[in-house]
Structures are given as structure tokens and as C-alpha cells.
Design a protein around this motif. Sequence first.
Motif, PDB file in Angstrom:
ATOM      1  N   ASN A 215       2.718  10.861  13.781  1.00 30.16           N
ATOM      2  CA  ASN A 215       3.987   9.942  13.809  1.00 30.16           C
ATOM      3  C   ASN A 215       3.283   8.355  14.640  1.00 30.16           C
ATOM      4  O   ASN A 215       3.530   8.293  15.068  1.00 30.16           O
ATOM      5  N   ARG A 216       2.100   9.345  15.423  1.00 27.95           N
ATOM      6  CA  ARG A 216       1.459   7.973  15.718  1.00 27.95           C
ATOM      7  C   ARG A 216       0.080   7.484  15.468  1.00 27.95           C
ATOM      8  O   ARG A 216      -0.418   8.127  15.094  1.00 27.95           O
ATOM      9  N   ARG A 217       0.613   5.796  16.157  1.00 25.22           N
ATOM     10  CA  ARG A 217      -1.103   5.272  15.904  1.00 25.22           C
ATOM     11  C   ARG A 217      -2.387   5.634  16.565  1.00 25.22           C
ATOM     12  O   ARG A 217      -1.942   5.182  18.106  1.00 25.22           O
TER      13      ARG A 217
ATOM     14  N   PRO B  53     -11.148   1.944  14.277  1.00 26.09           N
ATOM     15  CA  PRO B  53     -10.557   1.789  15.608  1.00 26.09           C
ATOM     16  C   PRO B  53      -9.162   2.638  15.376  1.00 26.09           C
ATOM     17  O   PRO B  53      -8.971   2.537  16.458  1.00 26.09           O
ATOM     18  N   TRP B  54      -8.452   3.343  14.630  1.00 22.83           N
ATOM     19  CA  TRP B  54      -8.117   3.350  14.700  1.00 22.83           C
ATOM     20  C   TRP B  54      -7.411   4.983  13.327  1.00 22.83           C
ATOM     21  O   TRP B  54      -7.626   4.900  12.802  1.00 22.83           O
TER      22      TRP B  54
ATOM     23  N   ILE C 239     -11.318  -7.311  15.703  1.00 24.97           N
ATOM     24  CA  ILE C 239     -11.717  -8.439  15.423  1.00 24.97           C
ATOM     25  C   ILE C 239     -11.157  -9.051  16.103  1.00 24.97           C
ATOM     26  O   ILE C 239      -9.632 -10.084  15.551  1.00 24.97           O
TER      27      ILE C 239
ATOM     28  N   ALA D  35       2.119   2.695   1.586  1.00 21.33           N
ATOM     29  CA  ALA D  35       1.899   3.630   3.554  1.00 21.33           C
ATOM     30  C   ALA D  35       3.505   4.024   4.504  1.00 21.33           C
ATOM     31  O   ALA D  35       3.973   4.982   4.876  1.00 21.33           O
TER      32      ALA D  35
ATOM     33  N   THR E 146       3.978   2.207  12.793  1.00 23.21           N
ATOM     34  CA  THR E 146       2.457   2.322  12.990  1.00 23.21           C
ATOM     35  C   THR E 146       1.034   2.902  11.945  1.00 23.21           C
ATOM     36  O   THR E 146       0.572   3.429  12.758  1.00 23.21           O
TER      37      THR E 146
ATOM     38  N   CYS F 294       0.780  -1.238  -0.286  1.00 25.21           N
ATOM     39  CA  CYS F 294      -0.316  -0.593   0.026  1.00 25.21           C
ATOM     40  C   CYS F 294       1.050   1.377   0.014  1.00 25.21           C
ATOM     41  O   CYS F 294       0.556   2.581   0.392  1.00 25.21           O
TER      42      CYS F 294
ATOM     43  N   PHE G  31      -3.780   7.610  11.875  1.00 24.62           N
ATOM     44  CA  PHE G  31      -2.003   7.693  12.034  1.00 24.62           C
ATOM     45  C   PHE G  31      -2.260   8.898  12.246  1.00 24.62           C
ATOM     46  O   PHE G  31      -2.352  10.034  11.024  1.00 24.62           O
TER      47      PHE G  31
ATOM     48  N   HIS H 121     -14.244   0.615  10.012  1.00 29.12           N
ATOM     49  CA  HIS H 121     -14.635  -1.003   9.892  1.00 29.12           C
ATOM     50  C   HIS H 121     -15.283  -1.513   8.967  1.00 29.12           C
ATOM     51  O   HIS H 121     -15.631  -2.920   9.244  1.00 29.12           O
TER      52      HIS H 121
ATOM     53  N   THR I   8     -14.167  -7.691   6.818  1.00 31.23           N
ATOM     54  CA  THR I   8     -14.087  -6.430   7.966  1.00 31.23           C
ATOM     55  C   THR I   8     -14.676  -6.303   9.410  1.00 31.23           C
ATOM     56  O   THR I   8     -14.808  -7.602   8.770  1.00 31.23           O
ATOM     57  N   PHE I   9     -14.187  -5.561   9.883  1.00 31.27           N
ATOM     58  CA  PHE I   9     -14.356  -5.614  11.241  1.00 31.27           C
ATOM     59  C   PHE I   9     -15.966  -6.247  11.214  1.00 31.27           C
ATOM     60  O   PHE I   9     -16.948  -6.785  11.853  1.00 31.27           O
TER      61      PHE I   9
ATOM     62  N   ALA J 252      -1.969   4.608  -0.321  1.00 34.25           N
ATOM     63  CA  ALA J 252      -1.813   4.330   1.244  1.00 34.25           C
ATOM     64  C   ALA J 252      -2.952   4.592   1.528  1.00 34.25           C
ATOM     65  O   ALA J 252      -3.994   5.578   0.813  1.00 34.25           O
ATOM     66  N   CYS J 253      -3.451   4.923   3.232  1.00 35.59           N
ATOM     67  CA  CYS J 253      -4.601   5.264   3.888  1.00 35.59           C
ATOM     68  C   CYS J 253      -3.457   5.902   5.579  1.00 35.59           C
ATOM     69  O   CYS J 253      -3.350   5.115   5.573  1.00 35.59           O
ATOM     70  N   ASN J 254      -4.455   6.479   5.650  1.00 32.61           N
ATOM     71  CA  ASN J 254      -4.046   6.983   7.037  1.00 32.61           C
ATOM     72  C   ASN J 254      -5.321   6.749   8.424  1.00 32.61           C
ATOM     73  O   ASN J 254      -4.801   7.395   9.001  1.00 32.61           O
TER      74      ASN J 254
ATOM     75  N   ARG K 283      -7.962  -3.464   3.581  1.00 31.90           N
ATOM     76  CA  ARG K 283      -7.761  -3.010   3.547  1.00 31.90           C
ATOM     77  C   ARG K 283      -6.477  -4.793   2.408  1.00 31.90           C
ATOM     78  O   ARG K 283      -5.501  -4.420   1.590  1.00 31.90           O
TER      79      ARG K 283
ATOM     80  N   GLN L 166      -8.340   3.815   9.764  1.00 33.74           N
ATOM     81  CA  GLN L 166      -8.570   2.499   9.401  1.00 33.74           C
ATOM     82  C   GLN L 166     -10.962   2.601   9.721  1.00 33.74           C
ATOM     83  O   GLN L 166     -10.399   2.920  10.637  1.00 33.74           O
TER      84      GLN L 166
ATOM     85  N   GLN M 190       8.055   3.930  12.730  1.00 34.97           N
ATOM     86  CA  GLN M 190       7.057   4.395  11.832  1.00 34.97           C
ATOM     87  C   GLN M 190       5.994   3.377  10.891  1.00 34.97           C
ATOM     88  O   GLN M 190       4.734   2.941  10.828  1.00 34.97           O
TER      89      GLN M 190
ATOM     90  N   LYS N  76      -5.801   5.718  18.866  1.00 31.61           N
ATOM     91  CA  LYS N  76      -7.629   4.727  18.828  1.00 31.61           C
ATOM     92  C   LYS N  76      -8.179   5.110  19.900  1.00 31.61           C
ATOM     93  O   LYS N  76      -8.413   6.336  20.560  1.00 31.61           O
TER      94      LYS N  76
END
Lengths: 92, 496
Positions: B190-192, B184-185, A77, A14, A52, A12, B187, B69, B263-264, B63-65, B73, B67, A49, B194
Motif C-alpha cells: 500500500n505504499r509507493r 524508479p518505484w 525524467i 490499477a 500511490t 490501466c 507499489f 525505466h 521512456t526514461f 495494471a502494473c505494480n 505506460r 515502473q 491508494q 523508491k
Amino acid sequence: MSLKIIETCVNCFACEPLCPSKAIYEAKPHFLIDSKKCTECEGDFAVPQCATICPIEGAILDALGVALNPPGSLTGIPPEKMAEAMAELQAH
Amino acid sequence: MELPVLNEKPASQGGCSAGSCGSTDDQLNHLSDEIKAKVQNHPCYSEDAHHYFARMHVAVAPACNIQCHYCNRKYDCANESRPGVVSELLTPDQAVKKTMAVAANIPQMTVLGIAGPGDPLANPERTFETFRRLSKEAPDIKLCVSTNGLSLPESVEELAKHNIDHVTITINCVDPEIGAKIYPWIFWENRRIKGKKAAKILIEQQQKGLEMLVAKGILVKVNSVMIPGVNDKHLAEVSRIVKAKGAFLHNVMPLIAEAEHGTFYGVMGQRGPTGAELQALQDDCSGDMNMMRHCRQCRADAVGMLGEDRGDEFTMDKIELMDIDYEAAMEKRKVIHQAIEAEMNSKRAQKSEFAEQIAQEPKLTTRPVLMAVATSGQGVINVHFGHAKEFLIYEASPDGVRFISHRKADLYCGGDSTCGDGESVLQTTIRSLEGCEAVLCSKVGFEPWEMLENAGIMPNGEHAMEPIEEAVMSVYKEMAKNGKLDEIILHNRATA
């Protein structure tokens, strides 16, 4: 000390631009990390990163081979629920 | 910016304004000339235009930043049609080639969108390189982009630079409590991040981006995914807020959730809304703003008219063999676009004439009826029942005819390979028409005719090649005359 991208990577893109060491590169069949360049982001960021932003559980491993994003950690899930759903689909 | 209220339920006291009574799909009548000019040939913004013009998406943005539900991906399937799914990821250079090849071969293609498969603005280099080149090399194509909004504020300047005057933001909530159940989250810095904290940041960025786009005069459509039990009760408020901030169109789409998508929501058994629930919510929101009801929830690499996908004709290996003279194609496109616009205008005039005519007739007091229509475009009934890939659902009432939604049909008449179990597919198609009391097609075969009648749906092949609204009204009047609208309906309810 290096992280590793494995075959579950979905390509992807990213992670690639985020790497402070330019250790990530596009390859076939999936992106790879140059272990000589990877610093696990030490000195640049509090957390690696690539792992992350990666949306795929289990696609990035640490030096010990442990998934940085274990099953269920990103999608929410529960792994047993996923296994159950997949088993049911295969039965059809 | 004050928005006109469009595509409302016809006022119960009757008395319709302007020429829109016969069909509320003629939304353009209510808009400023400037907006009219921008959307009149955009199939994703004008219900009217989607009968005539085609669109395409180029999948340059993997790319995605965040997620969501409802997204997985890992998914990439040629047979699946929903956002976030593509078969072939393109480089900006390939995307430019593909766009020009499609534009030359499908001259009614007016719009190029970047919609994923990730988030276009999370891939700024690839997305903007594509736009930069297309605005130079194919200046007759409208450019648009859709986004989750997280990176929108920092991208507004760049979007304005490339003359992108249509932006779609997916806004599923304005409340972080609800957002935490959808995302759920994210980006971020520079951090994930939630939970509620993530949803709060995303919502703030979406709203800020919306305000910035409106301030720049860029048209904004808001997409919302209706998730029963999660945000269904909340979306009317979302609609009010985005309208107040200047969004021009709201598109409430049903959740797509199947376990096999991984998917969720799919795996956890979250259901999507029924047609009736979706319509009720769209009607609820339409008191506040212009609602879009013709969205087909396209793939991020869709090509063709809404509801059709000709992506197979334009894979990169086929495109490499095409020799495109874009200058010549542009000349041809111009002529064809003018002809289509002339046809659209004459159909519009015909429609308002028809609406005026209805307004002058003694008003019926009968109940509303839903009818299904088989059409491949041009605003007329022109598809055989067995060949219909989808049906458009219209509501006829004493106030006129309005477009409600579309429903997918399984092709039961697909040739030898599928004929074996054709009957069960036919059953599924008929079930998908639940709630409709008539189906208007260019032709209906003997077998489906009988089954439709048994299901309480009146088959009708008498209005082939006639304008949809006129045909629907004529069938409605006939039903009224025959006393059909006084009966108590046992197995059908007038909802879509």
C-alpha cells in the motif's frame, strides 16, 4: 473532500481494486472517482491508494486541483528534459 | 537441479558430442524427456520450434505494480512492436474468444501467453479468469505467463492450479544498487517505494518466486534487458545465479530506447547495445546456461509466428463475426501438429546426419564467418531478399553452424507507395547486415545484388528451399576453397 481522475488517465485499472471506499469506477473515456464516496483513504491508509499506484504523472488531482504526482515525480525524467525531447521530435 | 550447458561456443579443441555439432540450435537434444516434451512445440522456448509454431499474447492485464525505466505506460501504437504496447485491451471473455478464433485460423498456434501490457500477476482476477477458462475450453493450447516477479510468490499456487508450466520472469539485476537505476518505484504493501529499498524488495520477490516455481516443477525462463553502462557487466552474474536456482533458459534482450517512446531511457539518451555487444554478452553467459537468441521482444498483443504480427486479422469486431467450432478446430489442429512434428523430427534427423558428416570430414582451420539468411520458417531458405522482414544470422566455423541472432530489415520492396524512397530503405537494410559476409535468399534482385557486393556482402540465391545449416556450411566451404577466408577483412568483422 475527494480526489479526481482527469483525462490523462490511461485506463490501466490499477487503482480500481485498491480503493477502500469503492469510489473508483470504469467509465468512458477514462476511470472516474465518485466524489460522494471518496474519503482520500482517510482512516484506511496513510496515503491515498489510487495516487500511490497510478503510473501517470498529473492524472490524479486533490480537492484543490493539485496533481498528487507532479511532472517528473514518477518517471524521474526532469520536466525540462522531457519538453526538450518532445520539441526536438516535433521539429523533425 | 543441475542444468546442462547448451548452445555454447563450440569447444576450440573440436570434437563435438552428440548430434548437435552441425547446429547448436537443436537444444532439445540435451534436455530430459520431460522438459523436451514441454518445449518442443513452444516457439518462445525452442529455437527449433519457432520456425514452425506460432504464439499469441492476449492483452488482459493492464495494471502494473512497478515502473521500469524502459517502459512508458501511456504508449499505445499499432506501428510499434515492443513489449508493453497494445492496441486493444481485452476482457477475459474477449481474450478467450480471440484465442479460440486464432487457434482455429492459425492451427500452428500452440501457445497462449499473458504478458501485459502491465504485469499479469498485478491483475490476478483478469489473468487467472482467462487461464481458468482456456484450460477448460481450449485444452490443446499451452498456457504461459510473464511477470516482473513482484507478486510472484503469492501467485505460485494459483499458477500451478491452472496447469501453467511455463513462466518467464524479467530479472535485470540481483544488486539493489543497479536495480535503483532501472526501477524508479514499486507499489508494495500500500505504499509507493523508491530507490534501493524498492529494488531490494523486487529482487527478493523475484528470487523467491523463481525458487518456488522450480520447487513446483514449473519451467522458468529468465528475461534480462541489457542496458549498456547499467547492468551489462552484471548480467553474467545474474545468469549464474538464476541457473543455480534452476531456471531453464536465459534470454538476454537488447534495451529498446527511443526518445519518441517517451521512456526514461529514451528521453535521457540511454543507448541500447550494439549487435556485437549483445552477442558478446550472450556468449559470456552461455558458458553458464542455455541462452535464448531468437527472442523478437513481442508486443503484449502479438499474434502469429515470432517476428510476424497478424493482430490486425483478429480485432474484436472481426472476431465477433467469426463462427468458431472449436471441437472441429481441435481435430484439425491435432492432425496439423502431428504433421509439423513429423517434419521437425525428420529435419532434426537430417541435421544430425549432416553434423556427423561434417565431423568425419577433414577439419578446416579457417576463421568463423557470419551469414544472413532470409526465411519464413520450416528451417529452409525461402524468402526473396526484397521481401525479407528480418534476417536470421548464423555463424559458420570449422565446428559447424550455429544460430546467433535475428536482425530486422526494412522492407524496401513494399509496393508502389514506398518505392519512391526504396533505395534509401535498401541502404538501411544493407547496413543492418553489417558484419555479415554473405546473405542467402531464395532470390536477389539485380540492384540489391550490386549494392550488397559493394558493401562486401556476397549475395547468394543458389540455395533456395535448402535446409539453412546445410546451405550455410556449403557456402562456407566454398569460401574456404576459394581462399576467401585467408584474406584480411577490411570492412567487416565477424560479429553480430
